[in-house]
Enzyme design. Structure first.
Site, PDB file in Angstrom:
ATOM      1  N   ARG A  61      58.226  83.003  97.755  1.00 35.08           N
ATOM      2  CA  ARG A  61      56.973  83.411  97.097  1.00 35.08           C
ATOM      3  C   ARG A  61      56.056  84.151  98.073  1.00 35.08           C
ATOM      4  O   ARG A  61      55.406  85.128  97.704  1.00 35.08           O
ATOM      5  CB  ARG A  61      56.261  82.189  96.501  1.00 35.08           C
ATOM      6  CG  ARG A  61      55.047  82.562  95.661  1.00 35.08           C
ATOM      7  CD  ARG A  61      54.503  81.387  94.873  1.00 35.08           C
ATOM      8  NE  ARG A  61      53.865  80.402  95.733  1.00 35.08           N
ATOM      9  CZ  ARG A  61      53.378  79.227  95.320  1.00 35.08           C
ATOM     10  NH1 ARG A  61      53.453  78.886  94.042  1.00 35.08           N
ATOM     11  NH2 ARG A  61      52.813  78.393  96.161  1.00 35.08           N
ATOM     12  N   ARG A  64      46.806 101.603 106.999  1.00 35.44           N
ATOM     13  CA  ARG A  64      47.693 102.280 107.962  1.00 35.44           C
ATOM     14  C   ARG A  64      47.202 102.106 109.390  1.00 35.44           C
ATOM     15  O   ARG A  64      47.955 102.293 110.346  1.00 35.44           O
ATOM     16  CB  ARG A  64      47.791 103.775 107.630  1.00 35.44           C
ATOM     17  CG  ARG A  64      48.562 104.052 106.347  1.00 35.44           C
ATOM     18  CD  ARG A  64      48.485 105.510 105.985  1.00 35.44           C
ATOM     19  NE  ARG A  64      47.097 105.947 105.901  1.00 35.44           N
ATOM     20  CZ  ARG A  64      46.708 107.174 105.571  1.00 35.44           C
ATOM     21  NH1 ARG A  64      47.597 108.107 105.318  1.00 35.44           N
ATOM     22  NH2 ARG A  64      45.431 107.479 105.504  1.00 35.44           N
ATOM     23  N   LYS A  88      49.581  85.219  95.971  1.00 36.64           N
ATOM     24  CA  LYS A  88      48.735  84.213  96.606  1.00 36.64           C
ATOM     25  C   LYS A  88      48.058  84.906  97.786  1.00 36.64           C
ATOM     26  O   LYS A  88      48.497  84.826  98.931  1.00 36.64           O
ATOM     27  CB  LYS A  88      49.622  83.039  97.063  1.00 36.64           C
ATOM     28  CG  LYS A  88      48.910  81.712  97.005  1.00 36.64           C
ATOM     29  CD  LYS A  88      49.891  80.560  97.072  1.00 36.64           C
ATOM     30  CE  LYS A  88      49.244  79.292  97.581  1.00 36.64           C
ATOM     31  NZ  LYS A  88      48.085  78.819  96.855  1.00 36.64           N
TER      32      LYS A  88
HETATM   33  N1  PXG Z   1      47.522  77.862  90.828  1.00 37.07           N
HETATM   34  C1  PXG Z   1      46.825  78.328  91.872  1.00 37.07           C
HETATM   35  C2  PXG Z   1      45.790  79.370  91.648  1.00 37.07           C
HETATM   36  C3  PXG Z   1      47.083  77.836  93.158  1.00 37.07           C
HETATM   37  O1  PXG Z   1      46.398  78.302  94.203  1.00 37.07           O
HETATM   38  C4  PXG Z   1      48.764  76.384  92.203  1.00 37.07           C
HETATM   39  C5  PXG Z   1      48.470  76.923  90.976  1.00 37.07           C
HETATM   40  C6  PXG Z   1      49.881  75.375  92.313  1.00 37.07           C
HETATM   41  O2  PXG Z   1      51.003  75.974  92.928  1.00 37.07           O
HETATM   42  P1  PXG Z   1      52.029  75.118  93.815  1.00 37.07           P
HETATM   43  O3  PXG Z   1      53.053  76.110  94.212  1.00 37.07           O
HETATM   44  O4  PXG Z   1      51.253  74.546  94.969  1.00 37.07           O
HETATM   45  O5  PXG Z   1      52.563  74.074  92.930  1.00 37.07           O
HETATM   46  C7  PXG Z   1      48.065  76.848  93.340  1.00 37.07           C
HETATM   47  C8  PXG Z   1      48.372  76.281  94.685  1.00 37.07           C
HETATM   48  C9  PXG Z   1      44.677  74.817  99.355  1.00 37.07           C
HETATM   49  C10 PXG Z   1      45.932  74.814  98.578  1.00 37.07           C
HETATM   50  O6  PXG Z   1      44.716  74.533 100.537  1.00 37.07           O
HETATM   51  C11 PXG Z   1      46.027  75.539  97.402  1.00 37.07           C
HETATM   52  C12 PXG Z   1      47.205  75.529  96.703  1.00 37.07           C
HETATM   53  C13 PXG Z   1      48.272  74.820  97.162  1.00 37.07           C
HETATM   54  C14 PXG Z   1      48.169  74.112  98.342  1.00 37.07           C
HETATM   55  C15 PXG Z   1      46.987  74.097  99.052  1.00 37.07           C
HETATM   56  O7  PXG Z   1      43.617  75.120  98.773  1.00 37.07           O
HETATM   57  N2  PXG Z   1      47.265  76.260  95.554  1.00 37.07           N
END
Ligand code: PXG
Length: 285
Positions: A52, A105, A151
């Site tokens: 990802r 760039r 992300k």
């Molecule tokens: N939606 C959003 C917008 C996220 O940022 C998830 C769903 C869940 O995805 P995962 O792959 O974790 O199941 C996320 C994940 C942090 C932190 O430090 C944020 C996330 C994951 C871990 C830590 O704020 N976001």
């Protein structure tokens, strides 16, 4: 506690780990990241997170200067070096140092950073009593403006939603998409339980393809439940039997109130609790 931080293959103590003020990650939020978890020293779904990350980078024309395998190895190494058992790992790739102008760039040294630390768990009452959440006025990023699948280091969309939730006394906020459909929370995906089946918004609702979302879907399908990835409305949420959120940090967390309406009987539901247990068992396998 001092940790070792990995930056472009070198180790620095956490006090000495630095990026430049001219890094476009800081100047423009130009970069991508991942948040991972380790259980008993083993990183959960490491390969999926790294894939990802590379896809996020590709989508913003950012070339990560190492292979996926080399990054997996470096992440594993940092968990070991820092003697992390149950931990949180943050991987960041910035565009690197450039000039005071957008032009990427001018940046030719992306910074790859790995931080591995102990995890700060959510208070246990969230799991025992469930969360109250609220739908907020901030829509999820429009997919044609900036894909929510990326992300990126610019989390303002989610932060503004989070602030609105906090102002209303809720620690999580539910965001709708530009069509008024349910998208996701600020750092978690959402699931409903209705008549024994799971429903969760599809990726084209404009959401992050959550790795916990995928793991929980696999668990549910493995025990014979239907998982429907369908467009959902606020009405579907209000009338659901159970609601829960999934994410790397939260794992599986029950939701008992949405927009002041009790969900089901207002207590964490049996299917949610079962999936939460099964998820933890899987993560610790
Ligand atoms: N939606 C959003 C917008 C996220 O940022 C998830 C769903 C869940 O995805 P995962 O792959 O974790 O199941 C996320 C994940 C942090 C932190 O430090 C944020 C996330 C994951 C871990 C830590 O704020 N976001």
């Amino acid at each position: 506690m001092s940790r070792q931080v990995w930056i472009n293959g070198k180790l620095y103590s956490s006090e000495d780990a630095r990026v430049s003020v001219f890094d476009h990650g800081l100047l423009y939020g130009d970069g991508v990241f991942e948040g991972l978890r380790s259980y008993g020293g083993k990183v959960f779904r490491l390969h999926e997170h790294v894939v990802r990350l590379f896809e996020s980078a590709k989508a913003i024309w950012l070339e990560i200067p190492l292979t996926q395998q080399a990054l997996c190895d470096a992440i594993d190494q940092m968990v070991k070096t820092n003697e992390i058992e149950d931990g949180y790992i943050r991987v960041i790739v910035t565009r690197g140092v450039g000039t005071l102008g957008l032009d990427p760039r001018k940046c030719n040294d992306p910074q790859v950073i790995i931080i591995a630390d102990a995890i700060a768990l959510y208070p246990s009452e969230y799991y025992e009593n469930g969360l109250e959440i609220i739908t907020v006025s901030v829509n999820r990023n429009h997919p044609t403006a900036l894909s929510p699948r990326i992300k990126s280091l610019n989390y303002l969309n989610n932060i503004l939603a989070k602030i609105e939730g906090i102002q209303s006394g809720c620690i999580e906020a539910l965001m709708l998409n530009h069509k008024g459909e349910i998208a996701e929370c600020t750092g978690d995906n959402i699931f409903l339980v209705k008549q024994g089946e799971l429903r969760t918004p599809p990726l084209d609702a404009g959401i992050l393809a959550g790795i916990t979302r995928e793991a929980v879907s696999e668990i549910a399908e493995g025990i014979g439940m239907d998982v429907r990835r369908v467009a959902l409305t606020k009405h579907d949420v209000y009338t659901a039997d159970e609601v829960f959120l999934t994410g790397t940090a939260a794992e599986v967390v029950p939701v008992v109130k949405v927009d002041s309406r009790s969900i089901g009987d207002g207590k964490p539901g049996p299917i949610t609790c079962d999936l939460k247990e099964r998820f933890q068992a899987l993560a610790r396998l």
